[in-house]
Design a protein around this motif. Structure first.
Motif, PDB file in Angstrom:
ATOM      1  N   LEU A 141       0.839  -1.207   0.000  1.00  0.00           N
ATOM      2  CA  LEU A 141       0.000   0.000   0.000  1.00  0.00           C
ATOM      3  C   LEU A 141       0.870   1.252   0.000  1.00  0.00           C
ATOM      4  CD1 LEU A 141      -2.577  -1.228   2.648  1.00  0.00           C
ATOM      5  CD2 LEU A 141      -2.934  -1.028   0.193  1.00  0.00           C
ATOM      6  N   THR A 142       0.287   2.346  -0.437  1.00  0.00           N
ATOM      7  CA  THR A 142       1.027   3.603  -0.480  1.00  0.00           C
ATOM      8  C   THR A 142       0.420   4.578   0.517  1.00  0.00           C
ATOM      9  OG1 THR A 142       1.413   3.270  -2.807  1.00  0.00           O
ATOM     10  CG2 THR A 142       1.772   5.489  -1.978  1.00  0.00           C
ATOM     11  N   LEU A 143       1.305   5.182   1.284  1.00  0.00           N
ATOM     12  CA  LEU A 143       0.865   6.185   2.254  1.00  0.00           C
ATOM     13  C   LEU A 143       0.993   7.549   1.577  1.00  0.00           C
ATOM     14  CD1 LEU A 143       0.175   6.598   5.293  1.00  0.00           C
ATOM     15  CD2 LEU A 143       2.616   6.833   5.683  1.00  0.00           C
ATOM     16  N   CYS A 144      -0.123   8.271   1.460  1.00  0.00           N
ATOM     17  CA  CYS A 144       0.030   9.581   0.807  1.00  0.00           C
ATOM     18  C   CYS A 144       0.372  10.647   1.837  1.00  0.00           C
ATOM     19  CB  CYS A 144      -1.181   9.941  -0.029  1.00  0.00           C
ATOM     20  SG  CYS A 144      -2.687  10.125   0.885  1.00  0.00           S
ATOM     21  N   LYS A 145      -0.064  10.455   3.113  1.00  0.00           N
ATOM     22  CA  LYS A 145       0.314  11.422   4.144  1.00  0.00           C
ATOM     23  C   LYS A 145       0.102  10.800   5.525  1.00  0.00           C
ATOM     24  CE  LYS A 145       1.680  15.451   5.461  1.00  0.00           C
ATOM     25  NZ  LYS A 145       0.867  16.481   6.040  1.00  0.00           N
ATOM     26  N   TYR A 146       1.063  11.033   6.418  1.00  0.00           N
ATOM     27  CA  TYR A 146       0.932  10.603   7.816  1.00  0.00           C
ATOM     28  C   TYR A 146       1.114  11.833   8.689  1.00  0.00           C
ATOM     29  CZ  TYR A 146       2.430   8.767  12.381  1.00  0.00           C
ATOM     30  OH  TYR A 146       2.571   8.514  13.726  1.00  0.00           O
ATOM     31  N   ASP A 147       0.128  12.139   9.521  1.00  0.00           N
ATOM     32  CA  ASP A 147       0.265  13.219  10.503  1.00  0.00           C
ATOM     33  C   ASP A 147       0.191  12.608  11.886  1.00  0.00           C
ATOM     34  OD1 ASP A 147       0.166  16.077   9.263  1.00  0.00           O
ATOM     35  OD2 ASP A 147      -1.263  14.896   8.092  1.00  0.00           O
ATOM     36  N   GLY A 148       1.277  12.726  12.650  1.00  0.00           N
ATOM     37  CA  GLY A 148       1.298  12.206  14.016  1.00  0.00           C
ATOM     38  C   GLY A 148       1.184  13.352  14.999  1.00  0.00           C
ATOM     39  N   LEU A 149       0.354  13.172  16.044  1.00  0.00           N
ATOM     40  CA  LEU A 149       0.163  14.229  17.039  1.00  0.00           C
ATOM     41  C   LEU A 149       0.592  13.728  18.414  1.00  0.00           C
ATOM     42  CD1 LEU A 149      -1.909  14.945  14.722  1.00  0.00           C
ATOM     43  CD2 LEU A 149      -3.336  15.918  16.493  1.00  0.00           C
ATOM     44  N   THR A 150       1.307  14.570  19.125  1.00  0.00           N
ATOM     45  CA  THR A 150       1.569  14.270  20.527  1.00  0.00           C
ATOM     46  C   THR A 150       1.549  15.561  21.324  1.00  0.00           C
ATOM     47  OG1 THR A 150       3.007  13.208  22.149  1.00  0.00           O
ATOM     48  CG2 THR A 150       4.105  14.394  20.400  1.00  0.00           C
ATOM     49  N   ILE A 151       1.220  15.433  22.587  1.00  0.00           N
ATOM     50  CA  ILE A 151       1.133  16.614  23.446  1.00  0.00           C
ATOM     51  C   ILE A 151       2.447  16.812  24.209  1.00  0.00           C
ATOM     52  CG2 ILE A 151       0.271  15.419  25.498  1.00  0.00           C
ATOM     53  CD1 ILE A 151      -1.823  17.605  25.781  1.00  0.00           C
ATOM     54  N   ASN A 152       3.326  15.790  24.119  1.00  0.00           N
ATOM     55  CA  ASN A 152       4.508  15.790  24.976  1.00  0.00           C
ATOM     56  C   ASN A 152       5.778  16.188  24.217  1.00  0.00           C
ATOM     57  OD1 ASN A 152       6.960  14.286  26.201  1.00  0.00           O
ATOM     58  ND2 ASN A 152       5.474  14.399  27.847  1.00  0.00           N
ATOM     59  N   ARG A 153       6.432  17.238  24.692  1.00  0.00           N
ATOM     60  CA  ARG A 153       7.585  17.803  23.976  1.00  0.00           C
ATOM     61  C   ARG A 153       8.770  16.823  23.899  1.00  0.00           C
ATOM     62  NH1 ARG A 153       9.180  22.399  21.988  1.00  0.00           N
ATOM     63  NH2 ARG A 153      11.394  22.846  21.968  1.00  0.00           N
ATOM     64  N   SER A 154       9.086  16.182  25.039  1.00  0.00           N
ATOM     65  CA  SER A 154      10.263  15.295  25.023  1.00  0.00           C
ATOM     66  C   SER A 154      10.017  14.108  24.087  1.00  0.00           C
ATOM     67  CB  SER A 154      10.617  14.827  26.433  1.00  0.00           C
ATOM     68  OG  SER A 154       9.518  14.195  27.009  1.00  0.00           O
ATOM     69  N   GLN A 155       8.781  13.590  24.077  1.00  0.00           N
ATOM     70  CA  GLN A 155       8.466  12.479  23.173  1.00  0.00           C
ATOM     71  C   GLN A 155       8.533  12.943  21.719  1.00  0.00           C
ATOM     72  OE1 GLN A 155       4.699  10.780  24.340  1.00  0.00           O
ATOM     73  NE2 GLN A 155       5.572   9.836  26.154  1.00  0.00           N
ATOM     74  N   PHE A 156       8.055  14.153  21.486  1.00  0.00           N
ATOM     75  CA  PHE A 156       8.071  14.715  20.137  1.00  0.00           C
ATOM     76  C   PHE A 156       9.509  14.781  19.602  1.00  0.00           C
ATOM     77  CE2 PHE A 156       8.603  18.642  17.634  1.00  0.00           C
ATOM     78  CZ  PHE A 156       7.795  18.351  16.552  1.00  0.00           C
ATOM     79  N   LEU A 157      10.426  15.342  20.417  1.00  0.00           N
ATOM     80  CA  LEU A 157      11.813  15.509  19.979  1.00  0.00           C
ATOM     81  C   LEU A 157      12.491  14.151  19.780  1.00  0.00           C
ATOM     82  CD1 LEU A 157      12.828  18.519  22.258  1.00  0.00           C
ATOM     83  CD2 LEU A 157      12.322  18.564  19.802  1.00  0.00           C
ATOM     84  N   HIS A 158      12.207  13.237  20.727  1.00  0.00           N
ATOM     85  CA  HIS A 158      12.789  11.892  20.645  1.00  0.00           C
ATOM     86  C   HIS A 158      12.313  11.196  19.362  1.00  0.00           C
ATOM     87  CE1 HIS A 158      14.674   8.423  22.632  1.00  0.00           C
ATOM     88  NE2 HIS A 158      13.755   7.712  22.005  1.00  0.00           N
ATOM     89  N   ALA A 159      11.008  11.280  19.100  1.00  0.00           N
ATOM     90  CA  ALA A 159      10.432  10.624  17.916  1.00  0.00           C
ATOM     91  C   ALA A 159      11.001  11.231  16.640  1.00  0.00           C
ATOM     92  CB  ALA A 159       8.913  10.758  17.931  1.00  0.00           C
ATOM     93  N   GLN A 160      11.112  12.548  16.629  1.00  0.00           N
ATOM     94  CA  GLN A 160      11.635  13.231  15.440  1.00  0.00           C
ATOM     95  C   GLN A 160      13.024  12.677  15.077  1.00  0.00           C
ATOM     96  OE1 GLN A 160      11.938  17.449  15.994  1.00  0.00           O
ATOM     97  NE2 GLN A 160      10.516  17.861  14.343  1.00  0.00           N
ATOM     98  N   ALA A 161      13.906  12.616  16.086  1.00  0.00           N
ATOM     99  CA  ALA A 161      15.273  12.150  15.853  1.00  0.00           C
ATOM    100  C   ALA A 161      15.273  10.689  15.391  1.00  0.00           C
ATOM    101  CB  ALA A 161      16.093  12.312  17.127  1.00  0.00           C
TER     102      ALA A 161
END
Ligand SMILES: C[S@@+](CC[C@H](N)C(=O)[O-])C[C@H]1O[C@@H](n2cnc3c(N)ncnc32)[C@H](O)[C@@H]1O
Length: 313
Positions: free
Chosen positions: A122-142
């Motif tokens: 399957l092809t993903l045309c767009k994935y938007d992930g949401l989180t409220i937590n800054r440290s998790q956000f930065l960790h996930a990004q890296a």
């Protein structure tokens, strides 16, 4: 009343009582007998120096413990179960997939979701992930960035776009503007504005809980900062999904408590013994409490772990 001699004898007796074990211990240690010195600087705390950090995975869900006792595997298995129940992997390959992931934590879920879609052709045309937590956000990004460097077309149609252009992470509160946080506005948005199907694992309250069990659950929720108002019964949850615009016949609720709560309780209890053994118990108290609470949920049935699927026709 007492003679000087008897006072001296009394004090000497006390000193002998206090000092004798030390003196004798020292004497025996001279010959390598007896116990080691009390203040040994060695133990197992250096486990902290030997652990590989950061951990390879940072999953955080209640996990699906059928056939495994390994936490990351069980967490991934819960995601696989959700994919199976939603039948999303059976989507015709001509239809690109659009995903909104509410609460992606540290990125394992993102990587696993994209990998599974690719495997299913399957092809993903767009994935938007949401989180409220800054440290998790930065960790996930890296972590996601590092993963994409090794797998540039993760989830993407490799003839058109690469993963970095379709995977977007957002640091935001998915429940806004409602306060306190409630499921209803997010569901309304997913259903009416995004016109999307919904797939979730959530904790439902048993409709047949006794008055005493409900009081206990309120207390547990207050202590653990779980919002009691969000612990709906299955009927209330179905009503909320219907009010958000999903047809009742397209809503499915599957109770998987038996493969969630006892496994999580067992794992937390075993892990608690291990962290105590290696002397890194600080900070474990909260997990210990979670283990006891989910154990009670599993035995009493007051709270049920359910997979919820609501399909847009
Ligand atoms: C229990 S974790 C689940 C993580 C992930 N699904 C997994 O299996 O590893 C819940 C996640 O939801 C996020 N979250 C909770 N409330 C939120 C809100 N109002 N808006 C956005 N994210 C939220 C938390 O930050 C956390 O990352």
């Amino acid at each position: 009343m007492f003679s000087n001699t008897s006072i001296v004898a009394y004090v000497l007796g006390l000193l002998t009582f206090v000092l004798a074990p030390r003196l004798l211990g020292g004497f025996f240690r001279l010959f390598n007998y007896g116990p080691p010195p009390r203040r040994d600087i060695y133990g197992l705390e250096h486990a902290l120096l030997n652990m590989r950090l950061p951990p390879e995975t940072m999953w955080l869900n209640m996990a699906y413990w059928k056939n495994t006792s390994d936490f990351p595997t069980a967490c991934n298995n819960l995601l696989q179960l959700l994919l199976e129940k939603s039948e999303i992997l059976k989507t015709p390959s001509s239809r690109p997939i659009r995903l909104w992931d509410l609460g992606f934590d540290c990125g394992d879920q993102t990587i696993s979701l994209c990998t599974e879609l690719s495997r299913a052709g399957l092809t993903l045309c767009k994935y938007d992930g949401l989180t409220i937590n800054r440290s998790q956000f930065l960790h996930a990004q890296a972590r996601i960035q590092a993963h994409i460097e090794a797998h540039p077309y993760l989830g993407a149609d490799n003839n058109k776009k690469d993963s970095l252009s379709i995977i977007e992470l957002h640091l935001t509160d998915a429940s806004k503007p409602s306060s306190p946080p409630s499921r209803a506005p997010a569901l309304q948005h997913v259903s009416r504005e995004l016109e999307s199907s919904l797939l979730a694992f959530d904790l439902l309250r048993s409709g047949s809980a006794t008055a005493l069990q409900r009081v206990l659950l309120r207390l547990v929720c207050a202590v653990t900062q779980i919002l009691y108002a969000n612990r709906l019964t299955e009927e209330e949850y179905r009503d909320m999904l219907a009010a958000a615009g999903y047809a009742r016949e397209n809503i499915a609720v599957c109770d998987v408590s038996a493969d969630v709560f006892p496994g999580l309780e067992r794992f937390i209890s075993a892990r608690g013994l291990m962290v105590r053994d290696v002397g890194v118990l600080k900070g474990w108290g909260g997990f210990g409490a979670v283990g006891r609470v989910v154990g009670w949920w599993g035995r009493s049935g007051v709270v049920r772990g359910c997979v919820l699927v609501a399909r847009r026709a």
